[in-house]
Design an enzyme around this catalytic site. Structure first.
Site, PDB file in Angstrom:
ATOM      1  N   GLU A   1       3.577  -2.254   9.986  1.00 26.13           N
ATOM      2  CA  GLU A   1       4.275  -2.137   8.708  1.00 26.13           C
ATOM      3  C   GLU A   1       3.626  -2.996   7.635  1.00 26.13           C
ATOM      4  O   GLU A   1       3.588  -2.624   6.462  1.00 26.13           O
ATOM      5  CB  GLU A   1       5.750  -2.539   8.880  1.00 26.13           C
ATOM      6  CG  GLU A   1       6.577  -1.616   9.763  1.00 26.13           C
ATOM      7  CD  GLU A   1       6.819  -0.270   9.112  1.00 26.13           C
ATOM      8  OE1 GLU A   1       5.855   0.515   8.953  1.00 26.13           O
ATOM      9  OE2 GLU A   1       7.980   0.000   8.759  1.00 26.13           O
TER      10      GLU A   1
ATOM     11  N   THR B   1       5.347   3.255  -0.190  1.00 25.30           N
ATOM     12  CA  THR B   1       6.246   2.121  -0.022  1.00 25.30           C
ATOM     13  C   THR B   1       5.840   0.954  -0.911  1.00 25.30           C
ATOM     14  O   THR B   1       6.689   0.283  -1.511  1.00 25.30           O
ATOM     15  CB  THR B   1       6.264   1.677   1.453  1.00 25.30           C
ATOM     16  OG1 THR B   1       6.651   2.782   2.272  1.00 25.30           O
ATOM     17  CG2 THR B   1       7.250   0.540   1.662  1.00 25.30           C
TER      18      THR B   1
END
Length: 306
Positions: free
Chosen positions: A128, A181
């Site tokens: 991530e 993101t």
């Protein structure tokens, strides 16, 4: 065991009132991965289908996550990773988390399970970090543990599993646009008013209570976000219209899935979910945006061996 095939599930993060701390695992949306031991003492990504993503280990979230785990073990074991992407990158339903979680879960199994599922979370978080610049756990935790999860603390990392009311179904709408993101995080305000913070804390606490007590009405009233949604929703076409439509069609609550552009409608029972899905589909057919629509129960298991 020399080879393993896994289902790496999609996830819904934030769940309106739980930015960066809440998430839940979907049951029938996800990637498939095949991981094999090799004799070269080398970590390789040998196949990647479904998305145009890097195959270099240091540039792929699955490679980075597994590499972090092997470094922790001081292991030079070699693995070949095949990734069959069915979650689109930038969709907001945990594409990078699925690859990261699926990879560390599978390699851990091939190594004889030296880590628990909870202990795998920090390694998946490194994937991530590569994808978004932030090592958040609200997607990888439910992908690994299943059900609903709450990140109680990041320093030190502490993740709690929450119960999943049996009748919950989630409708996921993915408009075919990409919201990175990194970009979605960049527009979030760093300072908020005390009034909004107190309201958000109340909703988060109430949602946890609703999950433990199977109180669907309270759950719906808790799925509210006064901090992030008003800003991020600007990036999502027809967000306000679809939210009103979903709630009027019987959804318990509605919000942005992760950083978007996917949105979710939480429903009680399959019939309600299918009705909400039908209403959204009828609306979207009149627009000029292609889209995907899914209905899923909550996956209590997380990553699964196929």
């Amino acid at each position: 065991m020399e080879e393993i095939k896994v289902f790496a599930p999609a996830t819904v993060a934030n769940l309106s009132c739980g930015f960066d701390v809440l998430g839940c695992c979907l049951d029938n949306v996800g990637d498939e991965m095949v991981i094999k031991k090799n004799d070269f003492n080398e970590l390789r990504i040998t196949k990647l289908e479904g998305q145009d993503l890097p195959m270099e280990v240091d540039q792929n979230v699955a490679g980075v996550a597994v590499k972090a785990m092997l470094e922790k073990l001081q292991s030079n074991a070699g693995f070949d990773i095949e990734i069959y992407k069915k979650i689109k990158a930038g969709s907001g339903i945990g594409s990078s988390a699925a690859s990261s979680a699926g990879a560390v879960f599978a390699v851990n199994k091939l190594l004889g399970s030296p880590f628990t599922k909870n202990q795998l979370i920090p390694f998946a978080m490194e994937g991530e970090r590569l994808a978004s610049g932030n090592a958040h756990a609200d997607n990888v935790a439910p992908a690994l543990l299943g059900g609903f999860t709450l990140v109680k603390s990041y320093y030190p990392l502490e993740v709690l599993s929450l119960p999943s009311p049996e009748e919950l179904n989630v409708v996921i709408l993915h408009p075919q646009i990409e919201v990175k993101t990194k970009d979605s995080r960049a527009i979030i305000k760093r300072n908020i008013s005390l009034d909004k913070a107190v309201s958000q804390w109340g909703n988060l606490g109430a949602l946890v209570s609703a999950l433990y007590t199977n109180d669907y009405d309270l759950l719906g009233r808790s799925l509210k976000d006064e901090i992030v949604e008003p800003i991020r929703s600007i990036l999502i076409p027809y967000f306000d219209e679809i939210k009103v439509l979903s709630l009027e069609s019987g959804a318990l609550g509605f919000g942005i899935s992760g950083s978007g552009p996917s949105v979710y409608a939480m429903c009680r029972g399959r019939e309600q979910a299918e009705n909400v899905k039908q209403q959204i589909a009828q609306f979207m057919e009149k627009q000029s945006i292609t889209y995907d629509l899914h209905v899923s129960k909550i996956n209590p298991e997380g990553v699964k061996i196929l």
